[in-house]
Scaffold this motif. Structure first.
Motif, PDB file in Angstrom:
ATOM      1  N   UNK A 146       0.848  -1.188   0.000  1.00 23.63           N
ATOM      2  CA  UNK A 146       0.000   0.000   0.000  1.00 23.63           C
ATOM      3  C   UNK A 146       0.884   1.238   0.000  1.00 23.63           C
ATOM      4  N   UNK A 147       0.664   2.116  -0.950  1.00 22.94           N
ATOM      5  CA  UNK A 147       1.306   3.430  -0.991  1.00 22.94           C
ATOM      6  C   UNK A 147       0.260   4.406  -0.471  1.00 22.94           C
ATOM      7  N   UNK A 148       0.556   5.015   0.685  1.00 25.57           N
ATOM      8  CA  UNK A 148      -0.446   5.816   1.366  1.00 25.57           C
ATOM      9  C   UNK A 148       0.126   7.163   1.791  1.00 25.57           C
ATOM     10  N   UNK A 149      -0.773   8.056   2.174  1.00 30.01           N
ATOM     11  CA  UNK A 149      -0.397   9.295   2.860  1.00 30.01           C
ATOM     12  C   UNK A 149      -1.205   9.308   4.152  1.00 30.01           C
ATOM     13  N   UNK A 150      -0.481   9.303   5.282  1.00 33.25           N
ATOM     14  CA  UNK A 150      -1.115   9.284   6.598  1.00 33.25           C
ATOM     15  C   UNK A 150      -0.583  10.471   7.390  1.00 33.25           C
ATOM     16  N   UNK A 151      -1.474  11.312   7.859  1.00 31.99           N
ATOM     17  CA  UNK A 151      -1.054  12.502   8.594  1.00 31.99           C
ATOM     18  C   UNK A 151      -0.170  13.416   7.773  1.00 31.99           C
ATOM     19  N   UNK A 152      -0.403  13.451   6.462  1.00 35.62           N
ATOM     20  CA  UNK A 152       0.377  14.290   5.568  1.00 35.62           C
ATOM     21  C   UNK A 152       1.718  13.718   5.163  1.00 35.62           C
ATOM     22  N   UNK A 153       2.058  12.542   5.687  1.00 40.67           N
ATOM     23  CA  UNK A 153       3.348  11.916   5.395  1.00 40.67           C
ATOM     24  C   UNK A 153       3.163  10.668   4.536  1.00 40.67           C
ATOM     25  N   UNK A 154       4.043  10.471   3.536  1.00 37.39           N
ATOM     26  CA  UNK A 154       3.983   9.238   2.753  1.00 37.39           C
ATOM     27  C   UNK A 154       4.264   8.027   3.643  1.00 37.39           C
ATOM     28  N   UNK A 155       3.557   6.957   3.374  1.00 30.53           N
ATOM     29  CA  UNK A 155       3.746   5.728   4.156  1.00 30.53           C
ATOM     30  C   UNK A 155       3.648   4.540   3.218  1.00 30.53           C
ATOM     31  N   UNK A 156       4.561   3.608   3.380  1.00 33.61           N
ATOM     32  CA  UNK A 156       4.571   2.380   2.595  1.00 33.61           C
ATOM     33  C   UNK A 156       4.278   1.226   3.544  1.00 33.61           C
ATOM     34  N   UNK A 157       3.260   0.444   3.223  1.00 31.11           N
ATOM     35  CA  UNK A 157       2.904  -0.719   4.042  1.00 31.11           C
ATOM     36  C   UNK A 157       3.009  -1.952   3.172  1.00 31.11           C
TER      37      UNK A 157
END
Length: 129
Positions: A92-103
Motif C-alpha cells: 500500500x502506498x499511502x499518505x497518513x497525517x500528511x506523510x507518505x507511508x509504505x505498508x
C-alpha cells in the motif's frame, strides 16, 4: 495483476477482476463501488489489529482518503463452492497525517458468492517484519 487475470480462467478470473476493482475503488474513494463489493457481515482486520465492520470501514476510507496506489503480488485462490480464500502479498502506498507511508505485508481475503456475485466477507493484513 493484468497478466494474472489474462491467464486465469472462470471463477479465479472473476475474483482477480473483483480485487482489481477493489484496488481501483480504494484509490478513487469510490464508496458506492466498495459498498457493493463488500458483504454486509464484512470483518476487516487492519495491520494494527483494529477491527472494522462494513460501515466503519467505509467511513474510515472516506475520512482517511489515504491510498495513493496498491500493488498485489502473486495471489493464491482456493474455491470451495460459494466461498473462496485468496492470499498473497500487498504493498500500500499511502499518505497518513500528511506523510507518505509504505505498508508491505501478506493479506488473506475471504469471498462469498451471493446471488451470483462475489463479495468480500473477510480481510486481514499482516505487515512484513
Amino acid at each position: 495483476m493484468e497478466q494474472a487475470i489474462a491467464t486465469a480462467t472462470g471463477i479465479e478470473a472473476e475474483i482477480l477482476r473483483l480485487e482489481q476493482e477493489r484496488i481501483r475503488a480504494l484509490v478513487a474513494v469510490d464508496l458506492p463501488a466498495l459498498n457493493a463489493m463488500m458483504a454486509d457481515d464484512l470483518v476487516h482486520i487492519h495491520s494494527t489489529g483494529l477491527v472494522h465492520d462494513k460501515t466503519a470501514l467505509i467511513n474510515h476510507i472516506d475520512t482517511g482518503r489515504a491510498f495513493r496506489a496498491i500493488e498485489r503480488g502473486q495471489l493464491s485462490i482456493r474455491v470451495m463452492d460459494d466461498m473462496a480464500i485468496m492470499h498473497g502479498p500487498m504493498t500500500n502506498h499511502m499518505v497518513v497525517g500528511g506523510e507518505p507511508r509504505l505498508m508491505e505485508g501478506m493479506v488473506t481475503q475471504i469471498l462469498r458468492r451471493e446471488n451470483g456475485n462475489w463479495r468480500f466477507t473477510h480481510f486481514q493484513l499482516t505487515l512484513f517484519p
